[in-house]
Motif scaffolding. Structure first.
Motif, mmCIF file in Angstrom:
data_model
loop_
_atom_site.group_PDB
_atom_site.id
_atom_site.type_symbol
_atom_site.label_atom_id
_atom_site.label_comp_id
_atom_site.label_asym_id
_atom_site.label_seq_id
_atom_site.Cartn_x
_atom_site.Cartn_y
_atom_site.Cartn_z
ATOM 1 N N MET A 1 50.969 37.016 31.291
ATOM 2 C CA MET A 1 51.605 37.290 32.587
ATOM 3 C C MET A 1 50.810 36.611 33.715
ATOM 4 S SD MET A 1 52.343 40.991 34.250
ATOM 5 C CE MET A 1 52.856 41.098 35.926
ATOM 6 N N ALA A 2 51.575 36.025 34.608
ATOM 7 C CA ALA A 2 50.927 35.212 35.643
ATOM 8 C C ALA A 2 49.980 36.004 36.533
ATOM 9 C CB ALA A 2 51.999 34.541 36.497
ATOM 10 N N LEU A 3 50.381 37.223 36.884
ATOM 11 C CA LEU A 3 49.541 38.016 37.775
ATOM 12 C C LEU A 3 48.182 38.279 37.158
ATOM 13 C CD1 LEU A 3 51.910 40.725 39.267
ATOM 14 C CD2 LEU A 3 50.707 38.936 40.490
ATOM 15 N N ALA A 4 48.253 38.629 35.888
ATOM 16 C CA ALA A 4 46.990 38.906 35.205
ATOM 17 C C ALA A 4 46.190 37.638 35.021
ATOM 18 C CB ALA A 4 47.258 39.555 33.860
ATOM 19 N N ALA A 5 46.913 36.551 34.838
ATOM 20 C CA ALA A 5 46.228 35.280 34.598
ATOM 21 C C ALA A 5 45.465 34.809 35.827
ATOM 22 C CB ALA A 5 47.240 34.226 34.188
ATOM 23 N N LEU A 6 45.923 35.231 36.982
ATOM 24 C CA LEU A 6 45.267 34.769 38.195
ATOM 25 C C LEU A 6 43.848 35.326 38.307
ATOM 26 C CD1 LEU A 6 45.629 33.176 40.787
ATOM 27 C CD2 LEU A 6 46.347 35.263 41.893
ATOM 28 N N VAL A 7 43.682 36.533 37.847
ATOM 29 C CA VAL A 7 42.356 37.132 37.940
ATOM 30 C C VAL A 7 41.927 37.580 36.542
ATOM 31 C CG1 VAL A 7 40.931 38.758 39.207
ATOM 32 C CG2 VAL A 7 43.064 37.979 40.199
ATOM 33 N N PRO A 8 41.705 36.642 35.659
ATOM 34 C CA PRO A 8 41.362 37.054 34.303
ATOM 35 C C PRO A 8 39.936 37.578 34.182
ATOM 36 C CG PRO A 8 41.309 34.684 34.456
ATOM 37 C CD PRO A 8 41.695 35.186 35.787
ATOM 38 N N ALA A 9 39.091 37.085 35.028
ATOM 39 C CA ALA A 9 37.707 37.528 34.915
ATOM 40 C C ALA A 9 37.190 37.921 36.279
ATOM 41 C CB ALA A 9 36.852 36.408 34.341
ATOM 42 N N SER A 10 37.354 39.138 36.603
ATOM 43 C CA SER A 10 36.878 39.620 37.888
ATOM 44 C C SER A 10 35.699 40.544 37.641
ATOM 45 C CB SER A 10 38.005 40.362 38.609
ATOM 46 O OG SER A 10 37.509 40.897 39.790
ATOM 47 N N ALA A 11 34.545 40.015 37.840
ATOM 48 C CA ALA A 11 33.345 40.789 37.531
ATOM 49 C C ALA A 11 32.732 41.319 38.811
ATOM 50 C CB ALA A 11 32.342 39.907 36.815
ATOM 51 N N ALA A 41 45.213 29.668 49.783
ATOM 52 C CA ALA A 41 44.658 30.202 51.036
ATOM 53 C C ALA A 41 43.880 31.489 50.807
ATOM 54 C CB ALA A 41 45.789 30.453 52.029
ATOM 55 N N ILE A 42 42.983 31.731 51.750
ATOM 56 C CA ILE A 42 42.266 33.007 51.780
ATOM 57 C C ILE A 42 42.543 33.644 53.129
ATOM 58 C CG2 ILE A 42 39.997 34.090 51.869
ATOM 59 C CD1 ILE A 42 38.975 32.009 50.011
ATOM 60 N N ASP A 43 42.911 34.894 53.081
ATOM 61 C CA ASP A 43 43.240 35.622 54.306
ATOM 62 C C ASP A 43 42.320 36.847 54.368
ATOM 63 O OD1 ASP A 43 44.319 37.149 56.303
ATOM 64 O OD2 ASP A 43 46.401 36.760 55.754
ATOM 65 N N VAL A 44 41.384 36.842 55.319
ATOM 66 C CA VAL A 44 40.400 37.922 55.400
ATOM 67 C C VAL A 44 40.572 38.691 56.706
ATOM 68 C CG1 VAL A 44 37.947 38.500 55.197
ATOM 69 C CG2 VAL A 44 38.786 36.355 54.261
ATOM 70 N N ASP A 45 40.631 39.996 56.600
ATOM 71 C CA ASP A 45 40.684 40.842 57.790
ATOM 72 C C ASP A 45 39.554 41.856 57.677
ATOM 73 O OD1 ASP A 45 41.194 42.602 59.847
ATOM 74 O OD2 ASP A 45 43.356 42.593 59.571
ATOM 75 N N ASN A 46 38.446 41.563 58.330
ATOM 76 C CA ASN A 46 37.287 42.460 58.267
ATOM 77 C C ASN A 46 36.826 42.774 59.678
ATOM 78 O OD1 ASN A 46 35.014 43.916 57.596
ATOM 79 N ND2 ASN A 46 33.750 42.088 57.336
ATOM 80 N N ARG A 47 37.213 43.925 60.157
ATOM 81 C CA ARG A 47 36.819 44.314 61.529
ATOM 82 C C ARG A 47 35.559 45.166 61.509
ATOM 83 N NH1 ARG A 47 42.592 44.209 64.337
ATOM 84 N NH2 ARG A 47 43.611 43.118 62.659
ATOM 85 N N LEU A 48 34.956 45.264 60.354
ATOM 86 C CA LEU A 48 33.766 46.103 60.222
ATOM 87 C C LEU A 48 32.481 45.280 60.144
ATOM 88 C CD1 LEU A 48 35.356 48.598 57.729
ATOM 89 C CD2 LEU A 48 34.301 49.269 59.861
ATOM 90 N N LEU A 82 41.202 44.337 47.759
ATOM 91 C CA LEU A 82 41.369 43.014 47.161
ATOM 92 C C LEU A 82 42.563 43.101 46.214
ATOM 93 C CD1 LEU A 82 40.095 40.202 46.917
ATOM 94 C CD2 LEU A 82 38.710 41.082 45.070
ATOM 95 N N PRO A 83 43.758 43.152 46.808
ATOM 96 C CA PRO A 83 44.926 43.327 45.947
ATOM 97 C C PRO A 83 45.155 42.108 45.070
ATOM 98 C CG PRO A 83 45.594 42.927 48.210
ATOM 99 C CD PRO A 83 44.112 43.020 48.208
ATOM 100 N N VAL A 84 45.803 42.332 43.971
ATOM 101 C CA VAL A 84 46.117 41.199 43.078
ATOM 102 C C VAL A 84 47.015 40.244 43.850
ATOM 103 C CG1 VAL A 84 47.256 40.536 40.939
ATOM 104 C CG2 VAL A 84 45.935 42.648 41.055
ATOM 105 N N PRO A 85 46.610 38.996 43.970
ATOM 106 C CA PRO A 85 47.379 38.072 44.809
ATOM 107 C C PRO A 85 48.691 37.642 44.166
ATOM 108 C CG PRO A 85 45.448 37.005 43.862
ATOM 109 C CD PRO A 85 45.414 38.399 43.402
ATOM 110 N N ASP A 86 49.574 37.210 45.045
ATOM 111 C CA ASP A 86 50.855 36.697 44.574
ATOM 112 C C ASP A 86 50.610 35.287 44.027
ATOM 113 O OD1 ASP A 86 53.312 35.673 44.199
ATOM 114 O OD2 ASP A 86 54.058 36.045 46.230
ATOM 115 N N ALA A 89 52.482 32.445 45.882
ATOM 116 C CA ALA A 89 51.956 32.102 47.211
ATOM 117 C C ALA A 89 50.540 31.545 47.100
ATOM 118 C CB ALA A 89 51.960 33.330 48.094
ATOM 119 N N GLY A 90 49.811 31.975 46.099
ATOM 120 C CA GLY A 90 48.443 31.500 45.917
ATOM 121 C C GLY A 90 47.505 31.932 47.023
#
Lengths: 314, 230
Positions: A1-11, A41-48, A82-86, A89-90
């Protein structure tokens, strides 16, 4: 599955320690996409806290996250989403929040911090938002859109369109090759070695310093702050430097048609012009150098001084 | 005599709990020497307290107190003979003394804070570690957003003041267009501000309001530069 394939190794590696009376937790997260998936793309929203994005010649994204809080309970309330990305959309979206009750709020808070350092492939487009933390981008090649409130913005060695907006923070953009749009309300703006089709900068109460600029279309506007421009006036280029209360100071090279205006201040040319005209009080027009397509240089300040000096171009 | 006994009886619990001032404590002790009923009650209460408490009490050595106690006994018997007015006064005087003490401490604190305000307070505050609640952090964050909106409003106000001065130099049709555009922007900002007011903590709404302010600032900044154009 593509979604899982995007983040196969998240350590993720976590480490908690006490520093200067604060609890500090360090996490490292690796995001390794499947070969068939390209991170756009990377989209970061960190107000902290701070956000720093560093380009590298490797696939995959690495996050180094540092959380700080006065106690463990508050530390536990600092969340990184860090939601599983689409995969289509990448886009990798990263956001932070403080958990209030059962609700996560992406707020700006002074007594707790989350600082994020991201190592990403250079060709990824960056979008980042902070509040009073520092926003920094370096080594990226597909541009960046950055928005901060009190925090400083630092951009260096970036290719592609760069858009920066800050309310009170200072901005420093250097070695940017691409269209630049920088907006600041109460902060100073430093632009160095900007090349690209266009440079637009607006500041309300702050200074703009632009040096070694090689953009063909430059528009810099301030209400109260001074403008200092150092750079080459490219053939066919258009340079518009306007302030209401601040002084405008231009020193550059190249042939140009000049229009300088100061209603309440004074115009001080340090270069001898041709075809000089004073069509109205406070206005000076003329030409400098020889070129089939001279640059157009407009300088004006309603209440401030206009100073300029030009040398022949190469 | 019955009335006096009732007065003492009301003080027995406070006596056991140690809530009486020194003079009244000694007076109660004097009364206990001659009142079996109150002594029984006090002893029963003391046993209850002792049983409820797991902490062992530390008694002073009897040799230390034997001489002092003999001298105090006489005094306590004398105190027990005071009239009712004396008892009322002791209670009132204690409250007055407490209130006076609190006022003195408060004024001392104010004075100390005022003095500290003249010197650098920040380094002292840095040493104080307050553990914020999530709610207080959230409240602070809301105030930060409010301050940000106030900052934008200050910039808008700056530019409006300049525009008011510059307006007279513009062509009539430019003035009309400026007024119409500004009214449209004001209305949009007003709607966004109302939305933000009704949804505190909604960052998307707050961001949209900030964006509206920035557009208004850009518009006003362009307008005030208009007089520079040929």
């Amino acid at each position: 599955m593509a979604l899982a394939a995007l983040v196969p190794a998240s350590a993720a590696l976590a480490d908690t320690a006490a520093e200067d009376g604060f609890l500090v937790e360090r996490d490292n997260v690796e995001i390794s996409p499947a070969k068939s998936i390209h991170i756009e793309a990377i989209d970061v929203d960190n107000r902290l806290g701070d956000v720093q994005i560093i380009g590298r010649d490797q696939p995959g994204v690495t996050l180094a996250v540092v959380k700080r809080a006065p106690d463990e309970a508050t530390l536990d309330r600092l969340h990184i989403n860090l939601p599983v990305p689409d995969p289509k959309a990448g886009v990798i979206k990263i956001s932070t929040a403080l958990l209030i009750g059962t609700e996560a709020r992406p707020i700006a808070a002074g007594q707790v911090r989350i600082d994020i350092k991201i190592f990403a492939p250079r060709d990824v487009t960056v979008q980042a938002r902070a509040w009073n933390g520092k926003l920094g981008v370096t080594g990226m090649e597909s541009g960046a859109t950055l928005l901060a409130h009190d925090g400083d913005i630092v951009v260096s060695n970036v290719k592609g369109p760069v858009t920066t907006t800050s309310m009170r923070g200072r901005q420093q953009l250097s070695d940017v090759s691409g269209k630049v749009s920088a907006d600041d309300t109460f902060g100073d703006l430093a632009l160095e070695q900007i090349s690209g089709e266009a440079l637009a900068a607006r500041v309300h109460r702050g200074t703009v310093t632009a040096s070694r600029v090689r953009s063909r279309a430059v528009a810099i506007t301030t209400t109260f702050g001074d403008i200092e421009f150092r750079g080459e006036l490219l053939a066919g280029g258009h340079y518009e430097l306007r302030s209401y209360h601040g002084n405008v100071d231009v020193h550059g090279s190249g042939a140009a048609r000049i229009d300088a205006f100061s209603r309440d201040g004074q115009i001080r040319p340090e270069t001898e012009l041709r075809d000089v005209m004073r069509s109205e009080a406070g206005r000076l027009t003329g030409s400098f150098g020889v070129s089939d397509t001279p640059a157009v240089l407009l300088m004006s300040s309603t209440a401030g001084r206009v100073v300029f000096g030009l040398t022949p171009g190469h | 005599m019955v009335e006096r006994h009732q007065d003492f009886e009301r003080l027995c619990d406070d006596y056991v709990d140690g809530r009486l001032d020194d003079l009244r404590t000694r007076a109660v002790r004097g009364h206990l020497r001659s009142c079996l009923s109150c002594t029984t009650r006090v002893e029963a209460t003391q046993r209850l307290v002792a049983a409820a408490s797991e902490l062992s009490s530390i008694d002073p050595p009897s040799s230390m107190w034997s001489k002092i106690a003999a001298g105090l006994d006489e005094d306590e018997v004398r105190l027990a003979d005071h009239g009712r007015l004396w008892w009322l006064w002791q209670g009132l005087a204690r409250r007055l003394a407490f209130a006076g003490g609190a006022l003195a401490v408060a004024s001392l604190c104010i004075w100390a804070v005022a003095l500290r305000g003249r010197t650098a307070l920040a380094p002292a505050l840095q040493t104080v570690r307050l553990h914020p609640s999530p709610e207080s952090l959230y409240e602070n964050a809301l105030h930060e957003v409010e301050r940000a909106q106030a900052d934008y409003q200050a910039a808008v106000s700056d530019l409006r003041t300049i525009a008011t001065g510059e307006r007279a130099r513009w062509q009539p049709e430019v003035q009309i267009a400026f007024d119409a555009n500004l009214a449209t922007i004001d209305a949009a900002v007003g709607r966004q501000a109302e939305l933000a007011r009704r949804n505190p903590g909604d960052v998307a709404v707050a961001d949209a309001l900030s964006e509206s302010y920035r557009k208004e600032i850009d518009f006003l900044q362009d307008a005030v530069m208009r007089g520079q154009l040929q």
